[in-house]
Design a protein around this motif. Structure first.
Motif, PDB file in Angstrom:
ATOM      1  N   LEU A  80       0.667  -1.167  -0.013  1.00 34.08           N
ATOM      2  CA  LEU A  80       0.153   0.023   0.016  1.00 34.08           C
ATOM      3  C   LEU A  80       0.725   1.414  -0.073  1.00 34.08           C
ATOM      4  N   THR A  81       2.087   1.264   0.405  1.00 30.71           N
ATOM      5  CA  THR A  81       2.752   2.510   0.766  1.00 30.71           C
ATOM      6  C   THR A  81       4.249   2.392   0.206  1.00 30.71           C
ATOM      7  N   SER A  82       4.365   1.626  -0.801  1.00 31.73           N
ATOM      8  CA  SER A  82       5.551   1.517  -1.664  1.00 31.73           C
ATOM      9  C   SER A  82       5.696   2.461  -2.503  1.00 31.73           C
ATOM     10  N   PRO A  83       7.133   3.358  -2.743  1.00 37.07           N
ATOM     11  CA  PRO A  83       7.257   4.320  -3.710  1.00 37.07           C
ATOM     12  C   PRO A  83       7.204   3.750  -5.048  1.00 37.07           C
ATOM     13  N   ASP A  84       7.350   2.408  -5.196  1.00 37.69           N
ATOM     14  CA  ASP A  84       7.594   2.025  -6.507  1.00 37.69           C
ATOM     15  C   ASP A  84       6.322   2.030  -7.418  1.00 37.69           C
ATOM     16  N   PRO A  85       6.284   2.862  -8.232  1.00 38.86           N
ATOM     17  CA  PRO A  85       5.063   2.982  -9.136  1.00 38.86           C
ATOM     18  C   PRO A  85       4.490   1.807  -9.716  1.00 38.86           C
ATOM     19  N   ALA A  86       5.261   0.850 -10.093  1.00 33.41           N
ATOM     20  CA  ALA A  86       4.680  -0.507 -10.581  1.00 33.41           C
ATOM     21  C   ALA A  86       4.118  -1.277  -9.615  1.00 33.41           C
ATOM     22  N   VAL A  87       4.426  -0.992  -8.377  1.00 30.12           N
ATOM     23  CA  VAL A  87       4.043  -1.672  -7.258  1.00 30.12           C
ATOM     24  C   VAL A  87       2.680  -0.901  -6.800  1.00 30.12           C
ATOM     25  N   GLN A  88       2.668   0.283  -6.936  1.00 28.47           N
ATOM     26  CA  GLN A  88       1.444   0.788  -6.757  1.00 28.47           C
ATOM     27  C   GLN A  88       0.411   0.500  -7.528  1.00 28.47           C
ATOM     28  N   GLN A  89       0.564   0.600  -9.050  1.00 31.22           N
ATOM     29  CA  GLN A  89      -0.386   0.210  -9.814  1.00 31.22           C
ATOM     30  C   GLN A  89      -0.837  -1.239  -9.652  1.00 31.22           C
ATOM     31  N   ALA A  90       0.044  -2.106  -9.260  1.00 30.85           N
ATOM     32  CA  ALA A  90      -0.377  -3.645  -9.162  1.00 30.85           C
ATOM     33  C   ALA A  90      -1.248  -3.635  -7.901  1.00 30.85           C
ATOM     34  N   THR A  91      -1.120  -2.773  -6.731  1.00 30.74           N
ATOM     35  CA  THR A  91      -1.812  -2.937  -5.590  1.00 30.74           C
ATOM     36  C   THR A  91      -3.121  -2.361  -6.017  1.00 30.74           C
ATOM     37  N   THR A  92      -3.329  -1.328  -6.566  1.00 31.93           N
ATOM     38  CA  THR A  92      -4.441  -0.689  -7.151  1.00 31.93           C
ATOM     39  C   THR A  92      -5.399  -1.561  -7.831  1.00 31.93           C
ATOM     40  N   ASP A  93      -4.692  -2.477  -8.781  1.00 28.79           N
ATOM     41  CA  ASP A  93      -5.383  -3.346  -9.810  1.00 28.79           C
ATOM     42  C   ASP A  93      -6.184  -4.545  -8.762  1.00 28.79           C
ATOM     43  N   TYR A  94      -5.169  -4.861  -7.748  1.00 22.99           N
ATOM     44  CA  TYR A  94      -5.669  -6.111  -6.912  1.00 22.99           C
ATOM     45  C   TYR A  94      -6.880  -5.748  -6.116  1.00 22.99           C
ATOM     46  N   LEU A  95      -6.695  -4.651  -5.699  1.00 21.50           N
ATOM     47  CA  LEU A  95      -7.771  -3.853  -4.883  1.00 21.50           C
ATOM     48  C   LEU A  95      -9.185  -4.068  -5.730  1.00 21.50           C
ATOM     49  N   LYS A  96      -8.930  -3.462  -7.103  1.00 21.52           N
ATOM     50  CA  LYS A  96     -10.250  -3.704  -7.918  1.00 21.52           C
ATOM     51  C   LYS A  96     -10.659  -4.999  -8.081  1.00 21.52           C
ATOM     52  N   GLU A  97      -9.868  -5.926  -8.211  1.00 21.20           N
ATOM     53  CA  GLU A  97     -10.457  -7.480  -8.300  1.00 21.20           C
ATOM     54  C   GLU A  97     -10.841  -7.929  -7.053  1.00 21.20           C
ATOM     55  N   LEU A  98     -10.463  -7.273  -5.740  1.00 17.38           N
ATOM     56  CA  LEU A  98     -11.336  -7.718  -4.313  1.00 17.38           C
ATOM     57  C   LEU A  98     -12.382  -7.342  -4.318  1.00 17.38           C
ATOM     58  N   ALA A  99     -12.731  -5.999  -4.847  1.00 20.79           N
ATOM     59  CA  ALA A  99     -14.021  -5.263  -4.786  1.00 20.79           C
ATOM     60  C   ALA A  99     -15.074  -6.191  -5.617  1.00 20.79           C
ATOM     61  N   GLU A 100     -14.579  -6.546  -6.896  1.00 15.87           N
ATOM     62  CA  GLU A 100     -15.254  -7.433  -7.747  1.00 15.87           C
ATOM     63  C   GLU A 100     -15.681  -8.848  -7.170  1.00 15.87           C
ATOM     64  N   LEU A 101     -14.606  -9.414  -6.222  1.00 11.39           N
ATOM     65  CA  LEU A 101     -14.859 -10.669  -5.991  1.00 11.39           C
ATOM     66  C   LEU A 101     -15.943 -10.520  -4.749  1.00 11.39           C
ATOM     67  N   CYS A 102     -15.811  -9.529  -4.101  1.00  9.23           N
ATOM     68  CA  CYS A 102     -16.752  -9.309  -2.936  1.00  9.23           C
ATOM     69  C   CYS A 102     -17.811  -8.913  -3.258  1.00  9.23           C
ATOM     70  N   VAL A 133      -3.005   5.416  -4.237  1.00  7.54           N
ATOM     71  CA  VAL A 133      -3.450   3.868  -4.600  1.00  7.54           C
ATOM     72  C   VAL A 133      -4.860   3.433  -4.460  1.00  7.54           C
ATOM     73  N   LEU A 134      -5.510   4.033  -3.197  1.00  7.71           N
ATOM     74  CA  LEU A 134      -6.726   3.586  -3.096  1.00  7.71           C
ATOM     75  C   LEU A 134      -7.697   4.650  -3.721  1.00  7.71           C
ATOM     76  N   ARG A 135      -7.502   5.600  -4.149  1.00  4.19           N
ATOM     77  CA  ARG A 135      -8.383   6.588  -4.680  1.00  4.19           C
ATOM     78  C   ARG A 135      -8.579   6.090  -6.313  1.00  4.19           C
ATOM     79  N   GLU A 136      -7.639   5.626  -7.010  1.00  2.30           N
ATOM     80  CA  GLU A 136      -7.713   5.091  -8.437  1.00  2.30           C
ATOM     81  C   GLU A 136      -8.656   3.822  -8.155  1.00  2.30           C
ATOM     82  N   ALA A 137      -8.793   3.331  -7.222  1.00  3.61           N
ATOM     83  CA  ALA A 137      -9.597   2.095  -7.169  1.00  3.61           C
ATOM     84  C   ALA A 137     -11.163   2.391  -6.692  1.00  3.61           C
ATOM     85  N   MET A 138     -11.393   3.724  -6.307  1.00  3.16           N
ATOM     86  CA  MET A 138     -12.726   3.661  -5.861  1.00  3.16           C
ATOM     87  C   MET A 138     -13.834   3.642  -6.838  1.00  3.16           C
ATOM     88  N   PRO A 139     -13.665   3.760  -8.268  1.00  2.97           N
ATOM     89  CA  PRO A 139     -14.674   3.846  -9.141  1.00  2.97           C
ATOM     90  C   PRO A 139     -15.157   2.415  -9.332  1.00  2.97           C
TER      91      PRO A 139
END
Length: 279
Positions: free
Chosen positions: A83-105, A139-145
């Motif tokens: 969630l707090t990594s400064p690496d943009p690739a990790v940030q994007q991966a985390t956002t995308d995974y949170l989207k997957e979790l929201a869909e699963l939920c 990271v979280l803001r991008e996943a909110m939609p």
């Protein structure tokens, strides 16, 4: 009160057995840890949970008379997310995974994701708290939609200093939610965590009532409510006084003498407290 139980309490018991026991004990909700959907997997990745398994779990819960509350332990046993990594690739991966979790939920019928996962959010070397907070918010803001699309709320879970060094108080959880600035991002409160704040738990509940979306009942001794030193009368009084209408989920981290005994003692204790307040 609406009482739920976190499903990892029952370890590797088949869902049919665990869910039936949960309902027999008086709970009406089940809260699911994603890694339990893939028993035996070394690494948890919900993208590997096929549609048939998702439908099956939803059916098992319904057949047992339980409502799927949502998911927790979101990033536990995963790889590549932080969630707090400064690496943009990790940030994007985390956002995308949170989207997957929201869909699963949403597919399971759940309405809330509890974001704890301290091992995927603690401060990394060279990253200060404010920077980490801004990264997490981005990271979280991008996943909110996607959360809005599935009508799933992300509930930020403050944890005590024994777990880490990021988002340790309800106040810091609200601050992060404000930075995310979405109606789908709110606060989760956990009794064990609140006990570490040095402020009466009832006061924390009242002070943050407008932000609270979900609630975990437990004790700092890692067992269930009523199984330690924390008294729940003022806690439940605060929940009632603030018109909290969400779930109270029992989440424990020790399973002795048995999962069934812990689940039974916890709900019987909470029901006695609730009845006493009503009387």
């Amino acid at each position: 009160m609406k009482y739920a139980l976190c499903n990892e309490t029952f370890g590797d018991q088949p869902f049919e057995q665990a869910f039936a026991t949960t309902r027999e004990l008086g709970y009406t909700g089940i809260e699911i840890a994603p890694f339990t959907l893939m028993p035996g997997a070394t690494v948890s990745d919900v993208r590997n949970v096929p549609p048939g398994r998702r439908a099956e779990v939803k059916r098992i819960a319904a057949d047992a008379g339980l409502e799927v509350v949502g998911l927790h332990w979101l990033l536990a046993k995963t790889e590549g997310f932080y969630l707090t990594s400064p690496d943009p690739a990790v940030q994007q991966a985390t956002t995308d995974y949170l989207k997957e979790l929201a869909e699963l939920c949403g597919q399971l019928g759940g309405k809330v994701l509890v974001l704890g996962s301290p091992q995927q959010r603690n401060l990394l070397p060279g990253v200060g708290y404010e920077q980490a907070e801004e990264i997490a918010a981005s990271v979280l803001r991008e996943a909110m939609p996607v959360f809005g699309e599935h009508e799933v709320t992300l509930a930020l879970e403050p944890l005590g200093p024994a777990e880490g060094d990021f988002m340790l108080t309800a106040e810091s959880g609200v601050t992060l939610a404000q930075l995310v600035d979405s109606p789908w991002c709110r606060l989760h409160l956990d009794v064990k965590a609140m006990a570490s704040e040095g402020k009466p738990i009832a006061d924390i509940i009242r002070d943050n009532a407008a932000w609270t979306a979900h609630f975990h009942a437990n004790d700092p001794n890692l067992l269930g409510p009523g199984m330690g030193e924390v008294e729940f009368e003022p806690i439940f009084a605060a929940l009632q006084d603030t018109d909290y209408d969400g779930w109270v989920s029992v989440e424990v981290f020790k399973y002795e003498p048995s999962p069934e005994a812990i689940a039974r003692q916890s709900i019987e204790y909470m029901q006695r407290i609730e009845a006493g307040l009503a009387g």
